[in-house]
Write a protein that holds these residues in place. Structure first.
Motif, short mmCIF file in Angstrom:
data_model
loop_
_atom_site.label_atom_id
_atom_site.label_comp_id
_atom_site.label_asym_id
_atom_site.label_seq_id
_atom_site.Cartn_x
_atom_site.Cartn_y
_atom_site.Cartn_z
N MET B 1 0.97 -1.17 0.06
CA MET B 1 -0.05 0.03 0.05
C MET B 1 0.83 1.42 -0.03
O MET B 1 1.60 1.53 0.93
CB MET B 1 -0.92 -0.04 1.25
N ASN B 2 0.85 1.90 -1.13
CA ASN B 2 1.81 3.21 -1.12
C ASN B 2 0.96 4.58 -1.14
O ASN B 2 -0.20 4.41 -0.64
CB ASN B 2 2.49 3.21 -2.30
N LEU B 3 1.47 5.41 -0.97
CA LEU B 3 0.76 6.86 -0.72
C LEU B 3 -0.47 6.98 -1.44
O LEU B 3 -1.40 7.53 -0.91
CB LEU B 3 2.03 8.00 -0.92
N VAL B 4 -0.21 6.54 -2.78
CA VAL B 4 -1.30 6.91 -3.65
C VAL B 4 -2.68 6.03 -3.06
O VAL B 4 -3.79 6.27 -3.10
CB VAL B 4 -1.01 6.47 -5.22
N HIS B 5 -2.35 4.70 -2.60
CA HIS B 5 -3.54 3.78 -2.28
C HIS B 5 -4.25 4.77 -1.12
O HIS B 5 -5.35 4.67 -0.81
CB HIS B 5 -3.15 2.59 -1.70
N ILE B 6 -3.41 5.00 0.01
CA ILE B 6 -3.72 5.79 1.14
C ILE B 6 -4.60 6.79 0.90
O ILE B 6 -5.81 7.00 1.33
CB ILE B 6 -2.46 5.97 1.97
N LEU B 7 -3.99 7.79 -0.06
CA LEU B 7 -4.92 9.06 -0.59
C LEU B 7 -6.38 8.50 -1.01
O LEU B 7 -7.21 9.07 -1.10
CB LEU B 7 -4.00 9.59 -1.82
N PHE B 8 -6.04 7.61 -1.85
CA PHE B 8 -7.41 6.99 -2.62
C PHE B 8 -8.48 6.45 -1.58
O PHE B 8 -9.62 6.94 -1.83
CB PHE B 8 -7.05 5.74 -3.68
N TRP B 9 -8.06 5.66 -0.56
CA TRP B 9 -8.97 5.44 0.19
C TRP B 9 -9.64 6.56 0.99
O TRP B 9 -10.73 6.41 1.59
CB TRP B 9 -8.48 4.24 1.22
N PHE B 10 -8.55 7.28 1.54
CA PHE B 10 -8.89 8.41 2.21
C PHE B 10 -9.98 9.25 1.53
O PHE B 10 -11.19 9.81 2.00
CB PHE B 10 -7.91 9.25 2.58
N LEU B 11 -9.70 9.64 0.29
CA LEU B 11 -10.71 10.41 -0.33
C LEU B 11 -12.02 9.78 -0.72
O LEU B 11 -13.04 10.64 -0.84
CB LEU B 11 -10.08 10.66 -1.89
N SER B 12 -12.00 8.56 -0.94
CA SER B 12 -13.12 7.95 -1.31
C SER B 12 -14.12 7.71 0.00
O SER B 12 -15.26 8.21 -0.08
CB SER B 12 -12.88 6.34 -1.61
N ALA B 13 -13.46 7.56 1.13
CA ALA B 13 -14.14 7.53 2.20
C ALA B 13 -14.75 9.17 2.62
O ALA B 13 -16.05 9.04 2.90
CB ALA B 13 -13.30 7.26 3.55
N LEU B 14 -13.92 10.13 2.11
CA LEU B 14 -14.28 11.45 2.41
C LEU B 14 -15.54 11.74 1.57
O LEU B 14 -16.72 12.45 2.00
CB LEU B 14 -13.14 12.45 2.28
N THR B 15 -15.49 11.24 0.20
CA THR B 15 -16.59 11.68 -0.69
C THR B 15 -17.81 10.90 0.02
O THR B 15 -18.82 11.55 0.15
CB THR B 15 -16.19 10.98 -1.97
N LEU B 16 -17.71 9.56 0.22
CA LEU B 16 -18.90 9.13 0.66
C LEU B 16 -19.65 9.63 1.96
O LEU B 16 -20.70 9.86 2.08
CB LEU B 16 -18.72 7.43 0.91
N PHE B 17 -18.71 10.00 2.93
CA PHE B 17 -19.38 10.34 4.17
C PHE B 17 -19.73 11.75 3.82
O PHE B 17 -21.10 12.13 4.25
CB PHE B 17 -18.25 10.62 5.08
N SER B 18 -19.36 12.77 2.94
CA SER B 18 -19.88 14.16 2.60
C SER B 18 -20.98 13.99 2.17
O SER B 18 -21.96 14.76 2.47
CB SER B 18 -18.68 15.01 2.07
N ALA B 19 -20.92 13.03 0.92
CA ALA B 19 -22.26 12.70 0.24
C ALA B 19 -23.43 12.50 1.04
O ALA B 19 -24.43 12.85 1.21
CB ALA B 19 -22.09 11.78 -0.90
N LEU B 20 -23.21 11.70 2.03
CA LEU B 20 -24.21 11.28 2.89
C LEU B 20 -24.80 12.36 4.00
O LEU B 20 -25.96 12.49 3.91
CB LEU B 20 -23.74 10.06 3.66
N MET B 21 -23.67 13.11 4.24
CA MET B 21 -24.13 14.13 5.08
C MET B 21 -25.08 15.30 4.31
O MET B 21 -25.74 15.98 5.01
CB MET B 21 -22.90 14.99 5.60
N VAL B 22 -24.80 15.36 2.99
CA VAL B 22 -25.41 16.17 2.41
C VAL B 22 -26.95 16.14 2.40
O VAL B 22 -27.85 16.71 2.66
CB VAL B 22 -25.13 16.14 0.80
N ILE B 23 -27.39 14.64 2.37
CA ILE B 23 -28.78 14.42 2.45
C ILE B 23 -29.29 14.23 4.01
O ILE B 23 -30.42 14.38 4.27
CB ILE B 23 -29.04 13.11 1.52
N LEU B 24 -28.20 14.07 5.02
CA LEU B 24 -28.56 13.72 6.34
C LEU B 24 -28.90 15.21 7.06
O LEU B 24 -29.48 15.02 8.03
CB LEU B 24 -27.68 12.95 7.04
N SER B 25 -27.89 16.15 6.57
CA SER B 25 -28.14 17.40 7.36
C SER B 25 -29.61 18.03 7.47
O SER B 25 -30.22 17.96 6.45
CB SER B 25 -27.30 18.33 6.89
#
Lengths: 359, 171
Positions: B1-25
């Protein structure tokens, strides 16, 4: 953008971290002394003395001001939304500092055989990056204005947002002419192109080829920084104090400080795009480097960039204490009906000339 | 797992979490701010794919311009619990069904593409490489291979602008 490099080259990370720390510190210190400079320039123009109590010539005045802000009571209005109320000034500060990442601050240094570029990120979309940061900068003001739950603040926030969006357009159009001349969006390429001009780079400055573009860009930069004559979001006589009315203590300090950092950054940007960047006029940098060493040239070129920026900052202040404020409809009229057509005409003429010269 | 993978998972989690918060707020202004974060995370993904121009234009146009207008309108409407009209139960049901159908069809397309299309089996995405996303190549492609769709879409934008001016003009 070189993400692969980050995983391998630790010197690279350290070098960049040190550079970021230095640039951020520099921006903060310069913003501090801009407040002092502003008061001195105002005093000079109004035939007064200005701050002269704290230290010799009052040079400790910014520290005294900062100390005052720190010791003020911190008030968060009960009816505001707390997180956003704190987020507003934070964002304003962050976006003000973010621009510095793509500015080339000088010729490269040579430390222990390594060539250290005085630029945090030389991305090939440098100019667009700056535009992205500038367009994000509106949020700091809008979020702060809305979360204060105060009608005056909200009105001022809306003014700020509509003003910044309107002037971003003309700014972008003025810039396209520069991009067509340089053939790149990369900041280092734009600067190098200017440095290769006649008279040791002096003849290659973009301002000689794009005087109209510079004028439009300068006007828009004034508006983007909310400076007089475009400081309608802070028009005291109409809006009490503006979008930061409910703020106190260091959060207010952040808003005021962000404005000065923005001013410094836009002057650095104008110096980079139009005034040859870190180019030392009438001097060929490579021959000078052979005589006095590369590191001294780096220092001199950095000072040259700062000198250009400080001159522009002085012009900003000069304008502030000379020209009265616009009315809001006049502001919109100037932005949409004067500056945008001017910038468009400038763009088309530049494009036609470039085609004609190349054919 | 290199830096690109870490960034990918971080960004994916961030995208999904924020997208959920858009409809849950509950608060529409918070929704808009979460949506801006979604755009930032997606721009991060574009940078990972070395599509720098797309990344930055996504920020300038969506996060910087369109979302400011959204925020503008919502701040002026002053939507809060008291003024928001109660939504019909049937409308909510219809919305859920329509969204569910869309989710199923999208999942289906991705699933089929993974298993059936010979071009995509066992292929990974180019990360941090590839030059098609850089501004020079993108511009050349747009103005040579796709010049007609590009010009037609710009005419579409122009007509939308003219329409907005006519609607906004005083009678």
């Amino acid at each position: 953008m070189n993400i692969y490099l980050l995983a391998i080259d630790w010197w690279f990370i350290i070098e960049k971290l040190v550079l970021i720390a230095l640039i951020v510190t520099l921006c903060l210190i310069i913003a501090m002394y801009e407040t002092y400079g502003e008061r001195k320039v105002a005093a000079f123009i109004q035939d007064r003395i200005g701050p002269n109590r704290a230290g010799p010539f009052g040079i400790l005045q910014p520290l005294a001001d900062g100390g005052k802000l720190f010791f003020k009571e911190e008030i968060i209005p009960l009816t505001s939304s707390k997180y956003l109320f704190v987020l507003g000034p934070t964002l304003a500060m962050i976006t003000a500092l973010l621009t510095s990442a793509v500015i080339p601050w000088g010729t490269s240094l040579e430390i222990g055989g390594r060539n250290v570029a005085l630029q945090v990120a030389d991305i090939n979309i440098g100019v667009l990056y700056i535009f992205a940061v500038v367009s994000i900068g509106v949020y700091g003001i809008m979020i702060g204005a809305w979360s204060s739950n105060n009608k005056f603040s909200l009105l001022s926030g809306l003014r700020a947002a509509s003003q910044m969006i309107s002037y971003e357009l003309a700014m972008g159009l003025a810039l396209i002419a520069i991009l067509m001349m340089s053939g790149s969006l990369q900041m280092s390429v734009i600067v190098n192109k200017q440095m290769s001009g006649a008279l040791g780079g002096f003849g290659g400055w973009n301002i000689w080829y794009q005087p109209l573009g510079f004028l439009v860009f300068f006007t828009c930069a004034l508006a983007e920084c909310n400076r007089t004559p475009f400081d309608l979001p802070e028009a005291e006589s109409e809006l009490n104090f503006g979008y930061h009315q409910e703020y106190s203590s260091m959060k207010l300090g952040f808003y005021l400080f962000a404005e000065y950092i923005n001013m410094f950054m836009s002057c650095i940007l104008m110096a980079t795009l139009f005034l040859g960047g870190y180019d030392i006029p009438f001097v060929n940098e490579t021959t000078l480097a052979a005589h006095i060493g590369q590191n001294w040239v780096a220092l001199l070129s950095f000072l040259s960039l700062l000198a250009k920026a400080f001159f522009l900052v002085f012009v900003f202040m000069w304008i502030r204490w000379t020209v009265p404020r616009f009315r809001f409809d006049q502001l919109m009229h100037l932005g949409w009906k004067k500056l945008i057509p001017l910038a468009l005409a400038n763009m088309v003429i530049t494009a036609a000339l470039i085609l004609w010269m190349n054919s | 797992m290199n830096l690109v993978h870490i960034l990918f998972w971080f960004l994916s989690a961030l995208t999904l979490f924020s997208a959920l918060m858009v409809i849950l707020s509950k608060n529409p202004v918070h929704s808009v701010l979460w949506l801006i974060l979604v755009f930032f995370a997606i721009s991060g993904h574009y940078v990972l794919l070395n599509a720098q121009f797309l990344a930055i234009v996504n920020l300038i146009v969506y996060a910087g311009a369109i979302m400011v207008l959204f925020l503008f309108v919502i701040m002026l409407l002053n939507l809060n619990k008291e003024t928001e009209p109660k939504k019909n139960v049937w409308m909510k049901l219809a919305g859920t069904i329509a969204g569910g159908c869309f989710l199923i069809s999208v999942t289906n397309v991705i699933y089929n593409a993974q298993t059936s299309s010979a071009e995509l089996v066992n292929k990974t995405t180019l990360m941090g490489k590839g030059s098609i996303g850089l501004i020079e190549n993108l511009g050349k492609t747009l103005f040579t291979d796709y010049v007609i769709p590009f010009e037609i879409s710009s005419v579409l934008f122009l007509s939308a602008m003219v329409g907005a001016v006519i609607i906004g003009k005083k009678k």
